[in-house]
Scaffold this motif. Structure first.
Motif, PDB file in Angstrom:
ATOM      1  N   SER A 194      25.377 -27.917 -41.009  1.00 25.46           N
ATOM      2  CA  SER A 194      24.601 -27.545 -42.188  1.00 25.46           C
ATOM      3  C   SER A 194      25.372 -26.586 -43.095  1.00 25.46           C
ATOM      4  N   LEU A 195      26.392 -25.903 -42.518  1.00 22.86           N
ATOM      5  CA  LEU A 195      27.139 -24.931 -43.319  1.00 22.86           C
ATOM      6  C   LEU A 195      27.845 -25.602 -44.489  1.00 22.86           C
ATOM      7  N   GLY A 196      28.398 -26.792 -44.229  1.00 17.44           N
ATOM      8  CA  GLY A 196      29.169 -27.448 -45.285  1.00 17.44           C
ATOM      9  C   GLY A 196      28.331 -28.315 -46.215  1.00 17.44           C
ATOM     10  N   GLN A 197      27.007 -28.334 -46.005  1.00 15.51           N
ATOM     11  CA  GLN A 197      26.180 -29.270 -46.768  1.00 15.51           C
ATOM     12  C   GLN A 197      25.255 -28.530 -47.735  1.00 15.51           C
ATOM     13  N   PRO A 198      24.946 -29.180 -48.871  1.00 17.86           N
ATOM     14  CA  PRO A 198      23.922 -28.604 -49.744  1.00 17.86           C
ATOM     15  C   PRO A 198      22.576 -28.585 -49.022  1.00 17.86           C
ATOM     16  N   ARG A 199      21.704 -27.689 -49.454  1.00 19.66           N
ATOM     17  CA  ARG A 199      20.470 -27.468 -48.712  1.00 19.66           C
ATOM     18  C   ARG A 199      19.555 -28.692 -48.694  1.00 19.66           C
ATOM     19  N   TYR A 200      19.631 -29.527 -49.746  1.00 16.21           N
ATOM     20  CA  TYR A 200      18.725 -30.680 -49.751  1.00 16.21           C
ATOM     21  C   TYR A 200      19.204 -31.789 -48.839  1.00 16.21           C
ATOM     22  N   VAL A 201      20.473 -31.695 -48.391  1.00 20.63           N
ATOM     23  CA  VAL A 201      20.949 -32.698 -47.447  1.00 20.63           C
ATOM     24  C   VAL A 201      20.641 -32.258 -46.018  1.00 20.63           C
ATOM     25  N   LEU A 202      21.117 -31.076 -45.657  1.00 25.06           N
ATOM     26  CA  LEU A 202      20.860 -30.586 -44.303  1.00 25.06           C
ATOM     27  C   LEU A 202      20.646 -29.080 -44.326  1.00 25.06           C
ATOM     28  N   PRO A 203      19.393 -28.633 -44.283  1.00 27.36           N
ATOM     29  CA  PRO A 203      19.120 -27.194 -44.227  1.00 27.36           C
ATOM     30  C   PRO A 203      19.475 -26.653 -42.846  1.00 27.36           C
ATOM     31  N   SER A 204      19.747 -25.364 -42.749  1.00 28.09           N
ATOM     32  CA  SER A 204      20.120 -24.776 -41.466  1.00 28.09           C
ATOM     33  C   SER A 204      18.866 -24.584 -40.606  1.00 28.09           C
ATOM     34  N   PRO A 205      19.051 -24.478 -39.281  1.00 22.88           N
ATOM     35  CA  PRO A 205      17.892 -24.319 -38.382  1.00 22.88           C
ATOM     36  C   PRO A 205      16.940 -23.189 -38.786  1.00 22.88           C
ATOM     37  N   PRO A 206      17.445 -21.955 -39.163  1.00 23.35           N
ATOM     38  CA  PRO A 206      16.481 -20.906 -39.523  1.00 23.35           C
ATOM     39  C   PRO A 206      15.628 -21.266 -40.739  1.00 23.35           C
ATOM     40  N   GLU A 207      16.237 -21.963 -41.696  1.00 22.46           N
ATOM     41  CA  GLU A 207      15.463 -22.370 -42.869  1.00 22.46           C
ATOM     42  C   GLU A 207      14.310 -23.283 -42.470  1.00 22.46           C
ATOM     43  N   VAL A 208      14.618 -24.267 -41.622  1.00 20.15           N
ATOM     44  CA  VAL A 208      13.585 -25.201 -41.179  1.00 20.15           C
ATOM     45  C   VAL A 208      12.515 -24.450 -40.389  1.00 20.15           C
ATOM     46  N   LEU A 209      12.986 -23.524 -39.549  1.00 21.56           N
ATOM     47  CA  LEU A 209      12.048 -22.757 -38.732  1.00 21.56           C
ATOM     48  C   LEU A 209      11.105 -21.935 -39.610  1.00 21.56           C
ATOM     49  N   SER A 210      11.657 -21.316 -40.645  1.00 19.28           N
ATOM     50  CA  SER A 210      10.792 -20.488 -41.488  1.00 19.28           C
ATOM     51  C   SER A 210       9.807 -21.358 -42.269  1.00 19.28           C
ATOM     52  N   ARG A 211      10.251 -22.557 -42.700  1.00 14.66           N
ATOM     53  CA  ARG A 211       9.307 -23.472 -43.357  1.00 14.66           C
ATOM     54  C   ARG A 211       8.228 -23.925 -42.382  1.00 14.66           C
ATOM     55  N   PHE A 212       8.645 -24.163 -41.143  1.00 13.45           N
ATOM     56  CA  PHE A 212       7.697 -24.571 -40.114  1.00 13.45           C
ATOM     57  C   PHE A 212       6.624 -23.501 -39.933  1.00 13.45           C
ATOM     58  N   TRP A 213       7.090 -22.249 -39.902  1.00 12.97           N
ATOM     59  CA  TRP A 213       6.169 -21.127 -39.741  1.00 12.97           C
ATOM     60  C   TRP A 213       5.197 -21.070 -40.914  1.00 12.97           C
ATOM     61  N   GLU A 214       5.734 -21.223 -42.130  1.00 20.16           N
ATOM     62  CA  GLU A 214       4.874 -21.178 -43.312  1.00 20.16           C
ATOM     63  C   GLU A 214       3.857 -22.310 -43.299  1.00 20.16           C
ATOM     64  N   LEU A 215       4.314 -23.510 -42.935  1.00 25.46           N
ATOM     65  CA  LEU A 215       3.427 -24.674 -43.012  1.00 25.46           C
ATOM     66  C   LEU A 215       2.365 -24.677 -41.923  1.00 25.46           C
ATOM     67  N   THR A 216       2.660 -24.009 -40.795  1.00 26.99           N
ATOM     68  CA  THR A 216       1.672 -24.051 -39.719  1.00 26.99           C
ATOM     69  C   THR A 216       0.874 -22.754 -39.612  1.00 26.99           C
ATOM     70  N   VAL A 217       1.519 -21.605 -39.822  1.00 24.04           N
ATOM     71  CA  VAL A 217       0.820 -20.342 -39.556  1.00 24.04           C
ATOM     72  C   VAL A 217       0.365 -19.660 -40.838  1.00 24.04           C
ATOM     73  N   THR A 218       1.308 -19.307 -41.706  1.00 29.46           N
ATOM     74  CA  THR A 218       0.890 -18.541 -42.888  1.00 29.46           C
ATOM     75  C   THR A 218       0.168 -19.419 -43.904  1.00 29.46           C
ATOM     76  N   GLY A 219       0.679 -20.626 -44.150  1.00 31.59           N
ATOM     77  CA  GLY A 219       0.006 -21.502 -45.112  1.00 31.59           C
ATOM     78  C   GLY A 219      -0.987 -22.453 -44.449  1.00 31.59           C
ATOM     79  N   GLY A 220      -0.517 -23.091 -43.394  1.00 28.47           N
ATOM     80  CA  GLY A 220      -1.397 -23.983 -42.649  1.00 28.47           C
ATOM     81  C   GLY A 220      -1.611 -25.342 -43.285  1.00 28.47           C
ATOM     82  N   GLU A 221      -0.730 -25.748 -44.225  1.00 32.02           N
ATOM     83  CA  GLU A 221      -0.923 -27.052 -44.880  1.00 32.02           C
ATOM     84  C   GLU A 221      -0.882 -28.203 -43.872  1.00 32.02           C
TER      85      GLU A 221
END
Lengths: 255, 254
Positions: A29-56
């Motif tokens: 993910s280091l060599g890729q733009p974010r829309y191609v392959l985001p890094s694990p922490p980015e995905v994890l933080s989105r996961f947290w937002e979508l399930t816990v803080t936002g709950g969408e």
């Protein structure tokens, strides 16, 4: 001590594999733009937002539930009696068997196009999709349960003067119970798959809408978070039902 | 056999009757569907769509077998590797296929590549898991006898584990073929292609040509069921003693 050592041996290799996968993903993910392959922490933080803080994701799951539950319940209500009947009556098996088998092995997803044609794009075509996805596996599993009723049991019942209705209700049906539990587990897995497919092909709603929406906005981190959500959901439900299966029928090896 | 033919006749009869009586539904009868299918075939559209679709199926499926079979056997021989990879494969196996399509489109585009990658990714776990279970379940007595006769590790692998594995490989091929076809159809439905079977379906559906839609769907489903039946035949002829064991688990797992 020995038990602990064994547990550690069993746990470690998968842990190593997952660590390697995540590490490899991170490096890639280091060599890729974010829309191609985001890094694990980015995905994890989105996961947290979508399930816990936002709950969408939970809201989306709620929308998906209707088709899953109705389609699954219909498949269960029709599949279990039909399967047991097919397993205990050769004639019924000969007549219905080829169709059930054909539906089981053929790519039923092609039928979604037909369902849209027949039912429009509301809830009904999604229910139909879930139904054709999980009914065959439920029928075939229950069929096996009824068919594998030990002959000795049936004969003992006959010797004691049981009528064929009694033989059916008191030996064949009880013997099928564990298979019905297995059928539920296998059916549930397929029902989830049918639901997601229907939400992508038939009518864009629920979790399918989340997936395609994120993809359209090149929000790959959220897309991957949603995929992981589905992955965890499927694993969790399956292993819960597996537990239940073992608890209900401890004498039986898992099929 | 007689009961089966009779039931088939009843099904077609009911379909025919429905298509005559309920014309408000616009349900085409068997004759119209066969006719539509015949026209698609004679015009060559069905065959050209099929060759496009089957190209990615063959490539992805072959790759899945070439990688999945050795991977599964290796997992069975080296236990720690097996324990490490098994949960990952199982997770992929339980995963709803269609969910990753949007991600795969981002990564691989909408050409042949994405179909190949998709079919490969969802066929490999099934193939590898069956081969893994086969290699893992090689009876220890067989291995021990070989050891007693001073067989080397290599000899044990080639003369004990691999022969024992053969029927499992054929089972994995049957399940793999079934799964690859399922994945192929999902890919056809979800990725807008211009030439494959999925396009044919969507085109006919947009033109409200229900006879063609039904014809193509029947064709696809018969193709899938037929391929699995052929694989089942091969499997049974290779290892007839395993018939009872391998009869279940048809491989539809989209």
């Amino acid at each position: 001590m020995g038990g602990l050592g064994r547990a550690r041996r069993l746990v470690r290799p998968p842990f190593v594999a997952i660590t390697l996968i995540v590490a490899g993903w991170w490096v890639l993910s280091l060599g890729q733009p974010r829309y191609v392959l985001p890094s694990p922490p980015e995905v994890l933080s989105r996961f947290w937002e979508l399930t816990v803080t936002g709950g969408e994701l939970w809201t989306a799951l709620g929308l998906s539930m209707a088709a899953l539950l109705i389609g699954g319940a219909l498949a269960f209500a029709i599949g279990v009696p039909l399967g047991i009947l097919m397993g205990s009556n050769r004639r019924v098996e000969q007549v219905a068997g080829p169709y059930v088998n054909a539906f089981y092995v053929s790519p039923v997803s092609a039928l979604t196009v037909l369902f849209v044609y027949a039912f429009g794009i509301g809830l009904e075509p999604r229910i139909a999709t879930v139904f054709v996805f999980c009914a065959p596996v439920i029928i075939l599993t229950c069929l096996r349960g009824a068919r594998e009723t030990p002959r000795t049991m049936v004969e003992v019942a006959r010797v004691f003067g049981a009528s064929s209705a009694q033989v059916f209700l008191k030996t064949v049906v009880p013997h099928s119970v564990p298979y019905i539990v297995t059928a539920t587990r296998l059916g549930l897995g397929r029902a989830i798959k049918g639901t997601v497919l229907a939400e992508l092909v038939v009518s864009i709603t629920g979790l399918g809408e989340m997936l395609s929406g994120f993809a359209h906005h090149f929000d790959t981190a959220s897309l991957m978070a949603t995929i992981f959500f589905l992955l965890i959901l499927g694993q969790l439900l399956t292993s819960l039902l597996e537990r239940f299966e073992v608890a209900v029928t401890p004498w039986r090896q898992l099929a | 056999m007689k009961a089966r033919l009779a039931s088939l006749a009843v099904v077609i009869g009911v379909w025919w009757w429905l298509s005559l009586g309920a014309s408000s539904l616009g349900l085409p009868g068997p004759v119209q569907v066969v006719d539509a299918l015949g026209r698609l075939m004679s015009s060559g559209r069905l065959m050209s769509a099929l060759s496009v679709t089957l190209g990615s199926f063959a490539a992805g499926g072959t790759l899945a077998i070439v990688i999945g079979v050795p991977l599964g056997i290796f997992m069975g021989v080296r236990r720690s590797v097996g324990l490490a990879i098994d949960p990952v494969l199982t997770a992929l196996y339980v995963m709803p296929f269609s969910a990753v399509i949007p991600l795969f489109v981002l990564w691989f585009g909408i050409d042949e590549m994405v179909r190949l990658a998709f079919i490969f990714t969802f066929t490999v776990p099934q193939v590898a898991i069956v081969c893994y279970q086969g290699a893992k379940s090689t009876p220890t007595t067989l291995v021990e006898v070989a050891k007693t006769y001073l067989a080397t590790e290599r000899q044990i692998f080639w003369k004990v584990i691999l022969p024992y594995e053969v029927p499992f490989i054929f089972t994995s091929l049957r399940l793999g073929v079934g799964l690859a076809i399922q994945a192929m159809v999902v890919a056809e439905l979800l990725i807008q292609s211009v030439r494959g079977l999925g396009f044919l379906l969507q085109f006919a559906s947009a033109a409200f040509d229900l006879a063609t839609v039904l014809g193509v769907i029947l064709f696809i489903m018969l193709l899938g069921a037929g391929a699995v039946a052929v694989m089942q035949r091969i499997e049974t002829s290779v290892a007839p003693w395993r018939e009872g064991i391998s009869a279940d688990g048809g491989g539809s797992n989209v």
